[in-house]
Design a protein around this motif. Structure first.
Motif, mmCIF file in Angstrom:
data_model
loop_
_atom_site.group_PDB
_atom_site.id
_atom_site.type_symbol
_atom_site.label_atom_id
_atom_site.label_comp_id
_atom_site.label_asym_id
_atom_site.label_seq_id
_atom_site.Cartn_x
_atom_site.Cartn_y
_atom_site.Cartn_z
ATOM 1 N N ALA A 1 37.048 18.479 -35.440
ATOM 2 C CA ALA A 1 37.421 18.150 -34.276
ATOM 3 C C ALA A 1 36.095 17.477 -33.344
ATOM 4 C CB ALA A 1 38.003 19.207 -33.231
ATOM 5 N N LYS A 2 34.656 17.996 -33.434
ATOM 6 C CA LYS A 2 33.730 17.616 -33.031
ATOM 7 C C LYS A 2 33.125 16.324 -33.335
ATOM 8 C CE LYS A 2 28.866 19.336 -31.980
ATOM 9 N NZ LYS A 2 27.911 18.481 -32.724
ATOM 10 N N GLU A 3 33.398 16.223 -34.935
ATOM 11 C CA GLU A 3 32.948 14.995 -35.315
ATOM 12 C C GLU A 3 33.990 13.658 -34.933
ATOM 13 O OE1 GLU A 3 31.330 14.474 -39.329
ATOM 14 O OE2 GLU A 3 31.379 16.472 -39.726
ATOM 15 N N LEU A 4 35.243 13.939 -35.051
ATOM 16 C CA LEU A 4 36.053 13.124 -34.377
ATOM 17 C C LEU A 4 36.006 12.580 -33.051
ATOM 18 C CD1 LEU A 4 38.855 11.459 -35.274
ATOM 19 C CD2 LEU A 4 40.062 13.210 -34.312
ATOM 20 N N ASN A 5 35.776 13.637 -32.327
ATOM 21 C CA ASN A 5 35.153 13.273 -30.838
ATOM 22 C C ASN A 5 34.162 12.280 -30.540
ATOM 23 O OD1 ASN A 5 35.577 13.524 -28.005
ATOM 24 N ND2 ASN A 5 34.538 15.450 -28.186
ATOM 25 N N GLU A 6 33.251 12.726 -31.417
ATOM 26 C CA GLU A 6 31.743 11.790 -31.418
ATOM 27 C C GLU A 6 32.271 10.491 -31.739
ATOM 28 O OE1 GLU A 6 29.088 14.111 -33.885
ATOM 29 O OE2 GLU A 6 28.714 15.734 -32.561
ATOM 30 N N LEU B 1 43.521 9.597 -35.648
ATOM 31 C CA LEU B 1 44.181 10.538 -36.629
ATOM 32 C C LEU B 1 45.500 9.776 -36.936
ATOM 33 C CD1 LEU B 1 43.820 13.991 -34.917
ATOM 34 C CD2 LEU B 1 42.493 13.153 -36.910
ATOM 35 N N VAL B 2 45.768 10.112 -38.106
ATOM 36 C CA VAL B 2 47.082 9.497 -38.748
ATOM 37 C C VAL B 2 48.120 10.112 -38.229
ATOM 38 C CG1 VAL B 2 48.713 9.415 -40.867
ATOM 39 C CG2 VAL B 2 46.176 8.730 -41.003
ATOM 40 N N ASP B 3 48.120 11.523 -37.697
ATOM 41 C CA ASP B 3 49.029 12.451 -37.181
ATOM 42 C C ASP B 3 48.422 13.353 -36.411
ATOM 43 O OD1 ASP B 3 50.736 14.455 -36.428
ATOM 44 O OD2 ASP B 3 51.389 14.811 -38.488
ATOM 45 N N GLU B 4 48.470 13.273 -35.011
ATOM 46 C CA GLU B 4 47.733 14.067 -33.930
ATOM 47 C C GLU B 4 47.740 15.465 -34.252
ATOM 48 O OE1 GLU B 4 45.893 12.772 -31.167
ATOM 49 O OE2 GLU B 4 46.459 10.868 -31.855
ATOM 50 N N SER B 5 48.767 15.896 -35.042
ATOM 51 C CA SER B 5 48.909 17.581 -35.428
ATOM 52 C C SER B 5 47.934 17.673 -36.712
ATOM 53 C CB SER B 5 50.260 17.747 -35.709
ATOM 54 O OG SER B 5 50.630 17.395 -36.857
ATOM 55 N N ASN B 6 47.223 16.639 -37.337
ATOM 56 C CA ASN B 6 46.432 16.950 -38.669
ATOM 57 C C ASN B 6 45.154 16.509 -38.425
ATOM 58 O OD1 ASN B 6 45.507 17.046 -41.150
ATOM 59 N ND2 ASN B 6 47.294 16.322 -42.070
ATOM 60 N N VAL B 7 44.344 17.118 -38.119
ATOM 61 C CA VAL B 7 42.577 16.464 -38.154
ATOM 62 C C VAL B 7 42.193 16.274 -39.389
ATOM 63 C CG1 VAL B 7 42.076 17.570 -35.932
ATOM 64 C CG2 VAL B 7 41.696 18.879 -38.024
#
Length: 157
Positions: A11-16, A29-35
């Motif tokens: 989540a941190k890397e995705l946010n960055e 994300l392909v699907d918001e419920s799956n990081v």
């Protein structure tokens, strides 16, 4: 099962990456419920045979991430010595091999390396040997085919 720590790091890397995406890339994300599954739209780099193309990639993070490497695959067909020419679009990238992957490596580095391979393929570490041979032996023919595929499959004008 994925650990809370792994999900927190992802989540941190995705946010960055979404806050400051790498040059020429969109990440979501392909699907918001799956990081663990990310879609990347990568623009073909300027002055490469892929210029003008928009390539869709899928980044899959194993539940053991960061102790196991992510899997990066091209969903858009591409004529490239380091990307498999089948429906998997597997990418041959040294740092993604389990024996070379290190937990401190970041997804951003993976994406930047993938983009750099579009500028400068690594014919010595090819997954498609015939394309690598053409790249080494007849660069003009390689670039012509790569440009044709980019127009045909990656929505280049």
């Amino acid at each position: 099962m994925a650990t809370a720590g792994a999900n927190k790091r992802i989540a941190k890397e995705l946010n960055e990456i979404t806050r400051e995406p790498p040059s020429g890339m969109k990440v979501r994300l392909v699907d918001e419920s799956n990081v663990h599954k990310w879609e990347i739209i990568m623009d073909g780099p300027a002055s490469s045979p892929y210029e003008g193309g928009h390539f869709k990639l899928l980044l899959t993070l194993p539940i053991e991430y960061p102790f196991k490497p992510p899997i990066l695959s091209f969903q858009t067909k591409i004529y490239h010595p380091n990307v498999s020419n089948d429906d998997k679009g597997s990418m041959c990238l040294g740092m993604l091999r389990s024996d070379e992957w290190k937990p401190p490596n970041k997804i951003l580095a993976v994406l930047n390396m993938a983009r750099n391979l579009l500028v400068e393929p690594n014919a010595e570490d090819a997954i498609e040997t015939s394309i690598a041979e053409q790249y080494r032996g007849d660069r003009k023919a390689f670039e012509k085919t790569a440009k044709e595929w980019t127009k045909k499959y990656a929505n280049a004008k």
